[in-house]
Design a protein around this motif. Structure first.
Motif, mmCIF file in Angstrom:
data_model
loop_
_atom_site.group_PDB
_atom_site.id
_atom_site.type_symbol
_atom_site.label_atom_id
_atom_site.label_comp_id
_atom_site.label_asym_id
_atom_site.label_seq_id
_atom_site.Cartn_x
_atom_site.Cartn_y
_atom_site.Cartn_z
ATOM 1 N N LEU A 209 0.828 -1.204 0.000
ATOM 2 C CA LEU A 209 0.000 0.000 0.000
ATOM 3 C C LEU A 209 0.865 1.259 0.000
ATOM 4 O O LEU A 209 0.553 2.253 -0.638
ATOM 5 N N GLU A 210 1.994 1.165 0.705
ATOM 6 C CA GLU A 210 2.893 2.305 0.812
ATOM 7 C C GLU A 210 3.382 2.747 -0.575
ATOM 8 O O GLU A 210 3.424 3.944 -0.876
ATOM 9 N N ILE A 211 3.726 1.779 -1.412
ATOM 10 C CA ILE A 211 4.198 2.135 -2.752
ATOM 11 C C ILE A 211 3.063 2.798 -3.533
ATOM 12 O O ILE A 211 3.241 3.838 -4.177
ATOM 13 N N ALA A 212 1.870 2.213 -3.414
ATOM 14 C CA ALA A 212 0.735 2.727 -4.186
ATOM 15 C C ALA A 212 0.383 4.152 -3.763
ATOM 16 O O ALA A 212 0.102 5.008 -4.606
ATOM 17 N N ARG A 213 0.433 4.406 -2.459
ATOM 18 C CA ARG A 213 0.022 5.749 -2.026
ATOM 19 C C ARG A 213 1.047 6.803 -2.436
ATOM 20 O O ARG A 213 0.681 7.934 -2.757
ATOM 21 N N ILE A 214 2.319 6.441 -2.454
ATOM 22 C CA ILE A 214 3.326 7.406 -2.915
ATOM 23 C C ILE A 214 3.124 7.668 -4.413
ATOM 24 O O ILE A 214 3.096 8.817 -4.862
ATOM 25 N N GLU A 215 2.903 6.597 -5.148
ATOM 26 C CA GLU A 215 2.697 6.722 -6.594
ATOM 27 C C GLU A 215 1.504 7.626 -6.890
ATOM 28 O O GLU A 215 1.471 8.342 -7.881
ATOM 29 N N ALA A 216 0.529 7.573 -5.979
ATOM 30 C CA ALA A 216 -0.680 8.379 -6.195
ATOM 31 C C ALA A 216 -0.538 9.779 -5.605
ATOM 32 O O ALA A 216 -1.434 10.603 -5.720
ATOM 33 N N GLY A 217 0.583 10.027 -4.935
ATOM 34 C CA GLY A 217 0.820 11.387 -4.427
ATOM 35 C C GLY A 217 0.126 11.706 -3.118
ATOM 36 O O GLY A 217 -0.135 12.862 -2.829
ATOM 37 N N PHE A 218 -0.192 10.678 -2.317
ATOM 38 C CA PHE A 218 -0.883 10.924 -1.052
ATOM 39 C C PHE A 218 0.109 11.074 0.098
ATOM 40 O O PHE A 218 1.034 10.269 0.235
ATOM 41 N N LEU A 219 -0.121 12.051 0.937
ATOM 42 C CA LEU A 219 0.709 12.255 2.120
ATOM 43 C C LEU A 219 0.290 11.286 3.224
ATOM 44 O O LEU A 219 -0.870 10.899 3.308
ATOM 45 N N GLN A 220 1.245 10.923 4.050
ATOM 46 C CA GLN A 220 0.940 10.059 5.183
ATOM 47 C C GLN A 220 1.336 10.792 6.465
ATOM 48 O O GLN A 220 2.503 11.184 6.622
ATOM 49 N N ALA A 221 0.351 10.957 7.351
ATOM 50 C CA ALA A 221 0.644 11.598 8.638
ATOM 51 C C ALA A 221 1.676 10.766 9.389
ATOM 52 O O ALA A 221 1.676 9.543 9.309
ATOM 53 N N GLY A 222 2.544 11.413 10.099
ATOM 54 C CA GLY A 222 3.567 10.691 10.837
ATOM 55 C C GLY A 222 4.773 10.341 9.977
ATOM 56 O O GLY A 222 5.812 9.954 10.492
ATOM 57 N N VAL A 223 4.611 10.452 8.656
ATOM 58 C CA VAL A 223 5.719 10.168 7.743
ATOM 59 C C VAL A 223 6.090 11.456 6.995
ATOM 60 O O VAL A 223 7.235 11.884 6.990
ATOM 61 N N ASP A 224 5.066 12.069 6.409
ATOM 62 C CA ASP A 224 5.316 13.280 5.630
ATOM 63 C C ASP A 224 5.139 14.555 6.442
ATOM 64 O O ASP A 224 5.528 15.624 6.006
ATOM 65 N N PHE A 225 4.530 14.424 7.585
ATOM 66 C CA PHE A 225 4.491 15.555 8.523
ATOM 67 C C PHE A 225 4.306 15.013 9.937
ATOM 68 O O PHE A 225 3.841 13.881 10.112
ATOM 69 N N VAL A 226 4.690 15.806 10.908
ATOM 70 C CA VAL A 226 4.548 15.407 12.311
ATOM 71 C C VAL A 226 3.212 15.946 12.825
ATOM 72 O O VAL A 226 2.997 17.162 12.791
ATOM 73 N N PRO A 227 2.318 15.095 13.274
ATOM 74 C CA PRO A 227 1.051 15.616 13.815
ATOM 75 C C PRO A 227 1.340 16.616 14.938
ATOM 76 O O PRO A 227 2.117 16.312 15.855
#
Lengths: 394, 548, 518
Positions: free
Chosen positions: A234-252
């Motif tokens: 899923l991680e690969i797919a979400r990056i490919e689709a350009g989706f940010l992930q909380a805790g990874v792409d920003f600190v809550p």
């Protein structure tokens, strides 16, 4: 009173018994207090299930809060930066929320399930924030994380599979639409949403019906090569689709300890989710000021030269470090080496001459490449089927 | 256990003499010895360690009978003095449980997911508030940690070097920003109860966490300033895990034993049964020390590991000191507030409401389920008597350290609060001690029906024993209250917070100096740095690791 | 369209000072008062026909002579019946102690006398600094503009200029508890008891609570100019009346019986108020002298502010431990050891610091002290107009009393009254014979009477974590309430209560400055 005994560290979800049968790798991890498969058999095969057949991902551990009551809309309008009134009944909206300083606390999806009836899905545990936010409003907030099971059913054949399982009315369901059907006497909520950037749906049902739903889904999906997938694919797919992930792409924001490590919506490229026409919402004052004064950081999506993923790379411009990569992947379908980066550059600064400093290992030998990068506006994977209504069959 | 022969050598001349072989005295001496000085540590008792000891007080049971857990010991020092090579092994432990009057428990699991669900069982809101609480305490902790291995600034001095030190502190605070700084100031001036109220709604959760705000102090949970004491218990780390606690394998004697071995490896001497009676001063300079048995040791540098009261009022002549120092030493607040029971057990007791196999058994046990109950325990202290419903910090180290009790047997360490230094203005009597012991055993028995029958041996230590045996004035574990008027540049008192005494060649290295008690060894190391600077010797004492 | 430039809610002294200041600067100002008279918590109360007692505040404490001059209050009718009163510590055996402006008399050793002079010197010196701090908005410590940085540097310089001994003593004592400070310096239990009372009156602390050295400084701010407490002729209402006259003279419109129901905030800005009778009034800005909790929770509504603000409002500590005891007396009682001429002074019941600490214990558990400390005024001695001929009134501040004891006040009121009269009778044995009428006002009564959430006379507890840039909470500490168009000017803002008028004055300065900026 019986003596207190320890619970397992991670609880099984409603689908656990079925996942166990599929999980040949026994690769389990924890997600929000529940067991989650990281991978079942082979990450690559799982990834291609998303892009070519139907992939099933258990998202039950996601935090889910039911918000009801006469002030539900007004309350959510205070919390979220979007105008909730524009998310009509039966629709879902991607949204973010900020603290008073305009720093992003989390992103998530808001389901408008009925009159004064919403479900907010979030990465962080938000109950306390929602509680304090509810002061002054006539709303009830219920944590449904443990009582609502959910499956993401994603991929080009997903519509066909669900139709085969007996879900009717799917052909007219638009992206971000919600459909309620009956499944073995229970209400099954189907939303055309997902985290893969592909055609896909998410199914929501009471935990008691979890196993039955899984069985029916896999029975109907077998001819269409349905496959259970873990978080790695899923991680690969979400990056490919350009989706940010909380805790990874920003600190809550609420979990941040170091000042300056949080980000505003503008700094995450999510300014479009901030609706200043709303007179009041958390962070409005701070965000207005930032809009006028300019942001410190800037989010970019980078097409990185070569095929080495730019994990944790520094980004240089004219030999100077201007930022770091938060997520990176080689995208197998789009054939792009994609990276999300946070740059400390003004919004109008030129993005030419960016270079990623990538370290990779081959047979215990570490190598370094300086890979030129090009900033891109859109995610490289964005197939028409994602938007088409009716969804294309097979 | 380490014992040392009385030395027969008549040449009693040293470069530096350290009074007291507590962990700070040993640390201080080890650094001085490593820098090439001829150093002796003089210890009154036949054994070393001060309050950092393991003792066999019942056959087969060897345990820490004073300090009992280890987190604040600065890793810079442990590594630098090669303490692991000298036998120190710190094993992390975690978690805790509070037994409630209604028969339920609150288990603070060390595993985040279990802790979350257990908190959720009591309150959904509190469970979710934890992340905010953890972030907030970490913010405050990060602010203070870099200064543990530094000398405190002198805010009244206008010398450029001193101003630079002050500016360093200022910069750390400034970095928090206006809003962050306001919250920090609130934190420093707030009671632990008020602080916890801002996060949690459940009585038992607040009570469980509030314990760290009062341990070792003569303050109640409603007393302003106790939020800082909480921080004092959070600012340590075990292997970089900030806030976690550990056990020294073999008991806390392993800490002093390793320090002593390090000291000796650098050529330092430890002389036990050497009860210093006087620090000798001549012409405004230290010349050595005189023992109560008449022996004399000469040195131009004398370092006291004792608290400020003992150092200035007992070991020094009033005539050798400025009047303000005498007055400030008299006014220095030490305030014993705690006692301890060390109990040898024939087996593992059963606790109501908790499975014996639970993970929580290897954590700390408490029996106060509300803030008012904790506060009432403090009211007893104010009334100069021991708490009738005492706050306990109880651990069973034999569950994870096989060296402290015979196989199948157990050892229980019970830290008790509150116990005043005097009972209604008079000294503790044996009857008082028995009453104190009974109130503790009753408290435990309320939650453990078979506990009393399992007791093989019980060592009860009131402030009287802590003072007489260990030399901790009033039995205070920190050698002086951790209130703001005695912290940083106020510790032990203004003008003397940089480890130097009022007489040339006289230094302080005990917990009564910055950054205070808790088996950190930082005061000893920081004092050594200052001594070496005064001698114009190269510094061998590590600065703190950067926290980023 | 606006009705006026500024609407001020509440005609307490801070509201009136603020309104007067704004009107003098040329703004059109209207003050809305829910009650029928000005003065807020400084009013008169008739407990029996012809017997007037101060309804809450009983002394003029920190209303500086400078402010009285600036507002020309004497011209507007303010008259003092007695100034700079002596504080007399009562003693059951008659060995009383009197304190005034650094001097002690009575049963006291020379050492104590000297030690008190020294303490008074130090505290007065610190208070001159504190007064400077009190006369302007709380300083910015790191993110201020040049002007703020200069103000901060000035403060730092003044701290240095105290001399290193006094400065280091201040840094040591700033967060200390008053009990230890007193134990270090004094022998006399009564003297220590009296100073303990000064430190904890109106707080939720006992003398052993850290931070009480600061509360002592705060309560004795008037020492900065050598002041003590004074008594207003005609009762405390005299202050409100004079302030109202001054306000009207400056052009302020005063409306009584105008209870504000809510603030009007259609968008992101407060635009006016709605009265209980439905009337809507629009203004350029609204200034609330009402306590912050009421302002945010009841008038504005927490739904209108951002979440962290809402949380902070609900976490403001407003626990009051203060009650009033009012007696109508047929004649002057005898206080052991005092002659009649001394009864017009300020009489304190605080025999020793442990007594004060014990009086604090019950309030921690939601109870009241049956042996409380008392700060007693018999105002009719200096001002006979307050009682029928030859008769008297007595007003006492009773500390510590819980706002809501278990079982409620209805079951405890009579018992508390009787306990407190018994307590008083230990010092004035014949008091019961003279009582014509008696009442107590509990914190709950004060809350209801004066529309102050919690019934706290400082609106927000004075404690180091709720002063300066933390008062009432950081985002609202500089009079702008973190909501555009709304300002705070009451005792819940810096520098707090004690009838100083400074929150009102500082708020007016801030409003004028911010207008200039925008």
């Amino acid at each position: 009173m019986n003596p207190h005994q320890d619970e397992p560290i991670y609880l099984p979800t409603a689908f656990h018994s079925r996942q166990q049968q599929h999980n040949l790798l026994h690769a389990w991890g924890g997600w929000n207090g529940y067991l989650k498969p990281e991978a079942y058999t082979d990450i690559e095969l799982e990834y291609f299930a998303i892009r070519s057949t139907t992939a099933v991902f258990d998202l039950s551990p996601m935090n889910k809060y039911r918000v009801t009551g006469p002030d539900a809309e007004a309350f959510l309008n205070r919390v979220l930066t979007r105008d909730v009134a524009k998310i009509k009944n039966g629709r879902v909206g991607y949204c973010i929320w900020c603290d008073d300083a305009g720093q992003v606390m989390d992103d998530g999806t808001l389901f408008h399930l009925g009159d004064n009836d919403y479900r907010l899905c979030s990465y962080t545990r938000a109950y306390e924030w929602l509680y304090w936010s509810s002061l002054g409003f006539d709303v009830a907030i219920e944590d449904e994380t443990g009582t609502v099971a959910a499956l993401a059913v994603q991929g080009p054949t997903s519509c066909t599979v669900l139709t085969a399982m007996g879900v009717t009315g799917l052909e007219s369901l638009k992206p971000f639409g919600i459909l309620e059907v009956s499944f073995q006497g229970q209400t099954l909520t189907v939303s055309r949403t997902g985290f893969t950037g592909d055609l896909g749906y998410e199914l929501w049902i009471d935990t008691s019906a979890g196993e039955a739903l899984w069985d029916a889904l896999f029975a109907a999906g077998e001819p269409y090569l349905i496959k259970a997938i873990g978080t790695e694919a899923l991680e690969i797919a979400r990056i490919e689709a350009g989706f940010l992930q909380a805790g990874v792409d920003f600190v809550p924001a609420e979990t941040a300890v170091r000042r300056g490590c949080t980000r505003s919506p503008f700094e995450l490229g999510l300014g479009w989710l901030v609706d200043f026409d709303k007179p009041r919402f958390n962070g409005r004052k701070a965000l207005l000021a930032e809009r006028d004064a300019g942001s410190r950081y800037r989010y970019v999506m980078l097409d990185v030269d070569g095929n080495k993923p730019a994990h944790h790379s520094f980004i240089l411009q004219h030999g100077k470090v201007v930022g770091t990569v938060t997520s990176a992947a080689w995208c197998p379908t789009a054939k792009t080496n994609l990276a999300f980066a946070q740059l400390e550059l003004p919004a109008d600064a030129s993005l030419t001459g960016l270079v990623a400093e990538i370290y990779y290992e081959r047979e215990l030998r570490w190598n370094k490449v300086l890979a030129p990068c090009v900033a891109i506006d859109r995610a490289p994977f964005d197939p028409p089927r994602r938007r088409q209504t009716p969804a294309p069959a097979l | 256990m380490l014992c040392f022969q009385r030395q027969s050598n008549s040449v009693n001349e040293y470069d530096a003499i350290v009074i007291g072989a507590g962990h700070n005295g040993l640390t201080n001496a080890a650094y001085l010895a490593r820098a090439g000085l001829k150093v002796a540590v003089l210890e009154r008792n036949p054994y070393i360690g001060g309050a950092t000891v393991s003792r066999e007080l019942h056959e087969g049971w060897t345990y820490s009978n004073c300090s009992y857990v280890c987190s604040l010991l600065r890793p810079e020092i442990a590594r630098d003095l090669e303490l692991p090579r000298h036998g120190l092994q710190v094993v992390p432990y975690g978690g805790g449980v509070t037994f409630m009057q209604n028969g339920d428990i609150f288990g603070k699991y060390p595993e985040p997911e279990r802790r979350y669900r257990e908190m959720q069982r009591h309150s959904r809101r509190d469970a979710d508030a934890w992340q905010r609480y953890a972030a907030d305490t970490m913010k405050q902790t990060r602010l203070i940690r870099p200064f543990l291995m530094k000398r405190p600034p002198n805010p009244t001095s206008l010398r450029p070097g001193r101003l630079r030190e002050l500016a360093e502190y200022g910069a750390a605070f400034g970095e928090m920003g206006e809003a962050g700084l306001a919250d920090t100031m609130r934190f420093w001036t707030k009671s632990v109860a008020d602080y916890l109220e801002e996060f949690f709604e459940t009585d038992v959760i607040k009570a469980h966490l509030a314990g760290s705000g009062i341990i070792g102090t003569a303050l109640g949970v409603y007393s302003p300033g106790t939020a800082y004491v909480l921080l004092h218990h959070y600012m340590g780390d075990v292997d970089g895990n900030v806030g976690s606690w550990g056990f020294a394998r073999g008991g806390m004697g392993a800490v002093s034993g390793a320090l002593a071995a390090a000291l000796q490896s650098y050529g330092g001497e430890i002389i036990s049964d050497a009860d210093v009676g006087n620090i000798m001063v001549s012409g405004g300079k230290v010349t050595g020390v005189a023992l109560r048995d008449g022996r004399e040791f000469r040195s131009k540098i004398v370092v006291s590991n004792l608290d400020a009261k003992r150092t200035f009022l007992d070991l020094m002549d009033e005539g050798d000191l400025p009047q303000t120092v005498v007055q400030r030493a008299r006014n220095f607040k030490i305030r014993g507030s705690s006692g301890k029971l060390n109990i040898a057990l024939d087996g593992l007791p059963t606790f109501n409401g908790l499975d014996k196999k639970s993970r929580l058994m290897v954590g700390d046990f408490h029996f106060h389920d509300s803030l008012p109950r904790l506060e009432r325990a403090y009211d007893d202290w104010k009334n100069e008597t021991w708490s009738k419903d005492p706050y306990l910090d109880l651990l069973i180290p034999s569950l994870f350290d096989p060296t402290v009790a015979p196989p199948g047997k157990h050892m229980m360490t019970v830290f008790v609060q509150y116990a005043p230094p005097k009972i209604n203005g008079r000294e503790w009597t044996d009857e008082d001690k028995a009453g104190f012991e009974k109130s503790v055993l009753d408290q435990i028995s309320n939650y453990s029906p078979d506990f009393r029958d399992l007791i093989v041996h019980c060592e009860t230590r009131t402030p009287r024993e802590l003072e007489n045996e260990v030399g901790l004035t009033e039995g205070n574990i920190f050698q002086g209250e951790l209130t703001f008027d005695q912290l940083l540049f106020n510790r032990p008192f203004p003008g003397y917070a940089q480890y130097r005494g009022p007489v040339k060649g006289m230094y302080m290295c005990g917990s009564a100096t910055h950054p205070g008690g808790g088996v950190m060894a930082a005061p000893g190391a920081n004092a050594a740095r200052e001594i070496l600077a005064d001698l114009r010797e190269p510094n061998v004492v590590p600065e703190g690791y950067a926290d980023d | 369209m606006t009705d006026v430039d500024v609407l001020v809610i509440g005609a307490g002294h801070n509201g009136l000072v603020c309104a007067t200041q704004l009107a003098s600067a040329g703004r059109s100002v209207m003050v809305l008062e829910a009650g029928e008279q000005p003065g807020g918590m400084a009013v008169n109360r008739e407990i029996a026909p012809g017997f007037q007692v101060p309804g809450c505040a009983q002394w003029l404490t920190q209303f500086s002579p400078q402010l009285i001059r600036e507002l020309k209050l004497e011209q507007h009718g303010l008259e003092l019946a007695a100034t700079d009163l002596t504080s007399i510590g009562l003693s059951a055996d008659g060995n009383t102690i009197s304190l005034k402006q650094g001097e002690v008399s009575g049963e006291i050793s020379d050492a104590d006398r000297a030690a008190f002079a020294e303490l008074y010197r130090l505290l007065s010196k610190v208070n001159r600094l504190l007064l400077r701090l009190s006369k302007r908005p709380p300083p910015y410590l790191v993110e201020g503009k040049l002007r703020d940085k200069l103000a901060l540097a000035d403060l730092g310089l003044r701290l240095r200029l105290m001399g290193s001994d006094d400065m280091s003593e201040l840094l040591r004592q700033a967060l200390n508890n008053v009990y230890d400070l007193l134990q270090e310096r004094f022998e006399s239990p009564l003297l220590k008891g009296m100073l303990s009372l000064e430190a904890v009156q109106g707080t939720h602390f006992g003398p052993r609570s850290p931070n009480t050295v600061f509360t002592l400084l705060q309560r004795k701010l008037q020492w900065a100019w050598g002041g003590e407490v004074s008594q207003v002729r005609g009762g405390m209402a005299g202050l409100g009346t004079a302030l109202a006259n001054a306000a009207q003279a400056a052009g302020v419109t005063l409306r009584y019986g105008a209870e504000v129901q809510s603030l009007i905030m259609p968008g992101d800005c407060v635009e006016g108020v709605q009265l209980a009778d439905g009337t809507e009034l629009r203004a350029g800005c609204v200034v609330s002298s009402v306590d912050p909790v009421t302002t945010f929770e009841s008038l504005l509504g927490l739904a209108k502010v951002e979440t962290d603000t809402a949380r902070r409002v609900s976490q403001i500590r407003i626990k009051s431990g203060t009650a009033k005891l009012h007696l109508a007396l047929s004649g002057l009682p005898n206080f052991t050891g005092l002659d009649a001429s001394q009864l017009g002074q300020r009489l304190l019941i605080a025999p020793d610091p442990n007594y004060v600490e014990r009086a604090f214990n019950p309030v921690k558990y939601g109870e009241y002290a049956s042996l409380p400390t008392m700060d007693i005024s018999i105002p009719s001695v200096n001002d006979p107009s307050l009682a029928p001929d030859g008769q008297h009134v007595l007003s006492a501040i009773v500390q510590h009393v819980s706002h809501s004891p278990a079982g409620g006040w209805s079951t405890q009121r009579e018992r508390a009254l009787s306990d407190w009269i018994d307590c008083l009778a230990q010092y004035a044995p014949d008091i019961r014979e003279h009582i014509v009428a008696a009442e107590i006002l509990t914190p709950a009564d004060l809350e209801q009477q004066y529309r102050v959430q919690g019934g706290h006379w400082d609106h927000v507890e004075i404690s180091l974590d709720q002063v300066l840039m933390m008062r009432p909470f950081p985002a609202a500490a500089r009079y702008d309430a973190s909501v555009p168009g709304l300002y705070l000017c009451g005792a819940g803002s810096h520098p707090g209560g004690n009838l100083s008028g400074l929150p009102g004055r500082n708020a007016a300065d801030t409003i004028l400055k911010m207008e200039k900026q925008s």
